[in-house]
Design a protein around this motif. Structure first.
Motif, PDB file in Angstrom:
ATOM      1  N   ALA A 254       0.839  -1.192   0.000  1.00  0.00           N
ATOM      2  CA  ALA A 254       0.000   0.000   0.000  1.00  0.00           C
ATOM      3  C   ALA A 254       0.879   1.248   0.000  1.00  0.00           C
ATOM      4  O   ALA A 254       2.044   1.211   0.400  1.00  0.00           O
ATOM      5  CB  ALA A 254      -0.922  -0.009   1.213  1.00  0.00           C
ATOM      6  N   CYS A 255       0.310   2.366  -0.440  1.00  0.00           N
ATOM      7  CA  CYS A 255       1.099   3.587  -0.525  1.00  0.00           C
ATOM      8  C   CYS A 255       0.197   4.806  -0.434  1.00  0.00           C
ATOM      9  O   CYS A 255      -1.012   4.727  -0.673  1.00  0.00           O
ATOM     10  CB  CYS A 255       1.893   3.621  -1.838  1.00  0.00           C
ATOM     11  N   ASP A 256       0.815   5.929  -0.081  1.00  0.00           N
ATOM     12  CA  ASP A 256       0.119   7.214  -0.121  1.00  0.00           C
ATOM     13  C   ASP A 256       0.913   8.209  -0.950  1.00  0.00           C
ATOM     14  O   ASP A 256       0.696   9.421  -0.877  1.00  0.00           O
ATOM     15  CB  ASP A 256      -0.100   7.753   1.295  1.00  0.00           C
ATOM     16  N   ALA A 260       6.760   5.852  -1.200  1.00  0.00           N
ATOM     17  CA  ALA A 260       6.606   4.555  -0.546  1.00  0.00           C
ATOM     18  C   ALA A 260       6.881   3.401  -1.486  1.00  0.00           C
ATOM     19  O   ALA A 260       7.022   2.257  -1.047  1.00  0.00           O
ATOM     20  CB  ALA A 260       5.203   4.433   0.038  1.00  0.00           C
ATOM     21  N   CYS A 261       6.963   3.664  -2.804  1.00  0.00           N
ATOM     22  CA  CYS A 261       7.137   2.597  -3.788  1.00  0.00           C
ATOM     23  C   CYS A 261       8.565   2.513  -4.311  1.00  0.00           C
ATOM     24  O   CYS A 261       8.845   1.782  -5.270  1.00  0.00           O
ATOM     25  CB  CYS A 261       6.179   2.804  -4.963  1.00  0.00           C
ATOM     26  N   ARG A 262       9.500   3.259  -3.718  1.00  0.00           N
ATOM     27  CA  ARG A 262      10.859   3.290  -4.220  1.00  0.00           C
ATOM     28  C   ARG A 262      11.624   1.997  -3.974  1.00  0.00           C
ATOM     29  O   ARG A 262      12.772   1.857  -4.387  1.00  0.00           O
ATOM     30  CB  ARG A 262      11.620   4.451  -3.589  1.00  0.00           C
ATOM     31  N   VAL A 273      -1.914   1.749  -4.377  1.00  0.00           N
ATOM     32  CA  VAL A 273      -1.161   0.506  -4.505  1.00  0.00           C
ATOM     33  C   VAL A 273       0.094   0.779  -5.326  1.00  0.00           C
ATOM     34  O   VAL A 273       0.034   1.461  -6.358  1.00  0.00           O
ATOM     35  CB  VAL A 273      -2.003  -0.608  -5.171  1.00  0.00           C
ATOM     36  N   CYS A 274       1.248   0.248  -4.873  1.00  0.00           N
ATOM     37  CA  CYS A 274       2.486   0.371  -5.634  1.00  0.00           C
ATOM     38  C   CYS A 274       2.435  -0.581  -6.829  1.00  0.00           C
ATOM     39  O   CYS A 274       2.293  -1.807  -6.644  1.00  0.00           O
ATOM     40  CB  CYS A 274       3.698   0.053  -4.761  1.00  0.00           C
TER      41      CYS A 274
END
Length: 843
Positions: A254-256, A260-262, A273-274
């Motif tokens: 999950a991400c905001d 957060a997806c790095r 979602v990443c």
């Protein structure tokens, strides 16, 4: 199509039980949960692959299969799976205009027919090399759908089927570069609806008989194909859309925001979602990562300790379906910042240990079948020990606040000069511990032997922690400050075993420390009058206080969490060293976790009774430290009894512990001799005993029986003070205190008479009075007060002088002479000498 399916997420999590065995164990999933504290991402360079190795055997998979159905039944709607079939219509070879499901409304709008399908059994199958196939059987399908054949007839479409099975193939993998465990739907759901029976029947109207005619003579297979295709499309939508959404919600990160997806190159945050550029999601870690504040955990034992350890534990490294079961690895690690109290030691090398063959099959090391196996490699144990050491976790202190017997008076039995140095027998003692070398852990077989006194003791410990160059500094509180009186340097081996409690927790067992103490050296003992080397024999006592309190406070018991409604079913012998003691392994069964109500119905705990038969207290000189086993001199003999309500003569076994130390292994003996290092510290000690049925740890008595024993070889101190016509007995005792003493007196060798308090009257006394004080251990001190009825030459009547507070011609002590003041004797000699000198001068 719309459906009520909020519990498919729960079902999917049940499919992922294997991954949860290596995760944080919460029933709601882990998803990178952090129970202890916030920490930066764990460095990849410090992660040890295959650090923990897990196996769910063929029997374990069968168990999950048998028990997933009731879990799913509880999670899904009570009335089954609800589907709304949208309405439709058309013509049949240009002759009849037809339509169906036009009279009802779907929950989310639009015309349709509401259908219900019951949920049947659930099957779980492991398919080599890396696939799990979960199959759900849907129950009988029976529906009656109204159809209008305009303008002449109304019919009813009936759909009947014996149920069908839908298979969901899931592929497990550990892709590079992270090698973390991921899941993917391997393909379209597998099912077959061709066995459905579809027909038309008369549903009213003056030409209703035409429904049967159309069913029989027109191109009904075409109608059946339309209905079948419509239903199949709906089921596809249900399984692919609903299940995939729930699946992604559980397995995707999950991400905001994009930050957060790095963790994956090219990933971006898309609708929370990443996702990668190909729209696949970035997997969420299924384990745990965080910061463990060890200092807070030990604050009750060693206040002020600051120590934090960053940890990482995520399923990954490898996954395989083999020998009918599933094998899985874990990526783990532990790091910390160096504390000032320890020297710099290099971090252990990071490398991937080899897989063990014992966790590839279905038989454990004792050739017994098991359902779940967990192997902890010595590599990851070494990393955690380094992190614990480096953080200063072992820089501990213990004072009288933690062990009340730790005073100058108690240690003064071994070091007589200590009490004189402190000038206060009750002066508190403080001991600080600081290791100078990295601890090593040796894995063993966790075997026990009988000690010949009714106890079972560790023979080959499960874990032995070796501490070289352990520094212990001894301090006494004097002159309103702590003063170091001497230091000890030693090498120590601390043996541990494991047992289990009814709640599936691990109970640490501390073995005999005395046999593992060596290379003792003393330093900084200049202020001591005694030889500090004598204290070396007290090391088992001191170290037991350290280690026992830590183990008792931190790990009693070590709770093993429930995993998706399942718990590990452990028994004695479930934990042992394997692969030439390079891996610590747990072999266990699986069982559903009972609710508290079910547990209350299933558990019939034992009751325990204990009676003190004898307290063996040797003479005080035997407490002097002369060798490492000196603490074994005092002992307590106990008579034990245990029973289980509802069972006749159930065979029982017992475990005991002294004060805050750890529990002993269980033994069936009902007469035991308790010897413990704590008994070397004279004082009041509590012995707890608890029973259980032999080899049934779930019947453990939750309320241990307790007895208090007093280890005290030193008699009370006693002096007497005159106070008019009475004498005051001034007594004290280092263990009983003044409030625990009893007084007695006798006149002229008559019978002893108990006194109400520490005073005795001279009235009625003959030639002498004897007084006695007794402590709670039965130690006594006696003294004689000699009473003279005639005045000395040149002195008044003793009774008159006693009223004025004089001595009255009496004395205290056994067989002592009248207490003539020394100044009077000296004055008499001076006068005699002076007269002789003058007589000589006159001559």
């Amino acid at each position: 199509m719309r459906s009520e399916l909020p519990a498919w997420r729960h079902y999917l999590r049940a499919v992922f039980v294997l991954s949860m065995l290596t995760a944080c164990g919460q029933s709601t999933g882990c998803g990178g949960c952090d129970e202890q504290g916030a920490a930066p991402p764990f460095p990849s360079k410090d992660k040890v692959h295959s650090a923990v190795q897990v196996r769910v055997t063929r029997g374990g998979v069968d168990f999950l299969e048998q028990n997933l159905e009731p879990l799913l039944a509880e999670a899904l709607p009570e009335n089954g799976l609800n589907i709304c079939l949208p309405g439709d219509g058309g013509d049949i070879i240009g002759l009849v205009e037809w339509g169906y499901c036009q009279d009802e409304v779907c929950p989310e709008g639009g015309n349709g027919c509401n259908l219900n399908i019951a949920i049947g059994e659930v099957n779980l199958e492991a398919r080599p090399p890396d696939e799990i196939r979960a199959s759900v059987t849907f129950g009988d399908l029976s529906a009656r759908i109204p159809i209008q054949a305009s303008p002449v007839v109304d019919c009813a479409l009936s759909i009947n089927g014996a149920g069908f099975t839908v298979g969901l193939p899931l592929t497990l993998s550990t892709p590079e570069p992270t090698r973390e465990l991921t899941f993917a739907i391997a393909g379209a759901p597998e099912y077959q609806l061709s066995d459905l029976e579809i027909g038309l029947s008369n549903d009213g109207g003056f030409l209703g008989f035409l429904c049967s005619a159309i069913d029989g003579v027109l191109n009904f297979p075409f109608i059946g194909r339309l209905i079948l295709d419509a239903l199949q499309g709906l089921v596809d939508g249900l399984l692919v859309d609903q299940i995939s959404a729930a699946f992604e919600g559980f397995t995707c990160r999950a991400c905001d925001g994009d930050r957060a997806c790095r963790v994956a190159e090219g990933a971006a945050c898309v609708e929370g979602v990443c996702r990668m550029p190909d729209e696949s999601c970035v997997p969420a870690p299924l384990g745990v990562e965080g910061l463990l504040d060890v200092g807070s955990l030990l604050s009750g034992f060693s206040p002020g300790l600051e120590a934090e350890v960053a940890y990482h534990a995520v399923p990954g490294s490898y996954v395989a379906v083999e020998n009918g079961g599933i094998s899985l690895g874990m990526i783990s690690g532990a790091i910390s910042e160096r504390a000032r109290c320890v020297p710099t030691k290099p971090q252990p090398e990071v490398y991937e240990p080899l897989r063990t063959d014992l966790l590839r099959g279905n038989i454990d090391v004792n050739e017994n079948e098991y359902e779940v196996g967990i192997g902890v490699t010595e590599e990851i144990v070494g990393h955690f020990m380094w992190a614990i050491f480096n953080a200063g976790t072992l820089c501990l202190e213990i004072t009288t606040d933690a062990v009340e017997q730790l005073t100058a008076a108690t240690l003064g039995i071994a070091l007589p000069g200590l009490g004189a140095l402190a000038r206060n027998p009750a002066a508190p003692i403080g001991i600080t511990m600081s290791p100078q070398q990295l601890p090593r852990v040796v894995i063993g077989s966790n075997t026990l032997i009988d000690d010949g006194e009714g106890n079972r003791v560790l023979d080959d410990p499960l874990l032995t922690v070796e501490l070289d160059e352990l520094w212990l500094d001894f301090h006494v509180f004097m002159d309103d400050r702590w003063v170091r009186i001497f230091s000890l340097h030693t090498d120590v081996s601390i043996p541990f075993g494991l047992a289990f409690d009814p709640d599936n927790g691990l109970i640490p067992i501390l073995g005999d420390i005395a046999g593992g103490i060596g290379n003792i050296r003393t330093e900084n003992g200049e202020v001591m009058r005694d030889n500090p080397a004598l204290i070396a024999g007290l090391l088992p006592v001191i170290l037991n206080a350290f280690v026992g309190d830590i183990a008792s406070g931190l790990a009693e018991p070590i709770a093993l969490p429930d995993i998706m409604g399942f718990t590990l079913d452990l028994q004695d012998g479930s934990v042992a060293g394997i692969e030439n003691n390079t891996m610590l392994a747990i072999f266990a069964g699986l069982r559903q976790t009972p609710t508290p109500e079910e547990m209350a119905m299933l558990r019939f705990p034992a009751d325990t009774a204990v009676e003190v038969v004898e307290v063996g207290i040797p003479p005080t000189e035997a407490f002097a430290i002369t060798h490492a086993d000196s603490w074994r001199a005092p002992y307590v003999q106990l008579s034990l009894d245990g029973w289980q309500p509802g069972y006749d003569e159930a065979p029982m076994e017992f475990s005991w512990k002294v004060d805050n130390s750890t529990w002993t292994p269980f033994s069936p003996a009902t007469e035991i001799t308790v010897r413990h290092p704590q008994f070397a510290l004279q004082g009041k000690h509590t012995v707890q005993v608890r029973a259980r049925r032999i080899d049934d740890y779930r019947t453990l008595d939750p309320t241990p029986a307790r007895v208090e024993v007093i280890i005290d070889s030193v008699a009370p101190s006693l002096t007497v003070e005159p106070m008019g016509a009475r004498w005051r007995l001034v007594a004290d005792d280092r263990v009983s205190g003044r409030e625990g003493l009893r007084y007695a007196a006798r006149w002229d060798d008559g019978p002893w008479v108990a006194l109400d308090g520490p005073e005795v009257a001279l009235e009625g006394a003959g030639e002498s009075i004897e007084v006695r004080v007794t402590d709670e251990a039965g130690n006594t001190t006696e003294t004689r007060i000699a009473v003279s009825q005639h005045a000395l030459i040149g002195r008044s009547d003793p009774s008159a002088e006693a009223v004025e507070g004089g001595c009255g011609g009496c004395s205290a002590g056994h067989g002592s002479t009248p207490n003539v003041p020394l100044w009077a004797l000296g004055g008499l000699l001076f006068i005699v000498g002076l007269r002789r000198r003058r007589r000589g001068e006159d001559q």
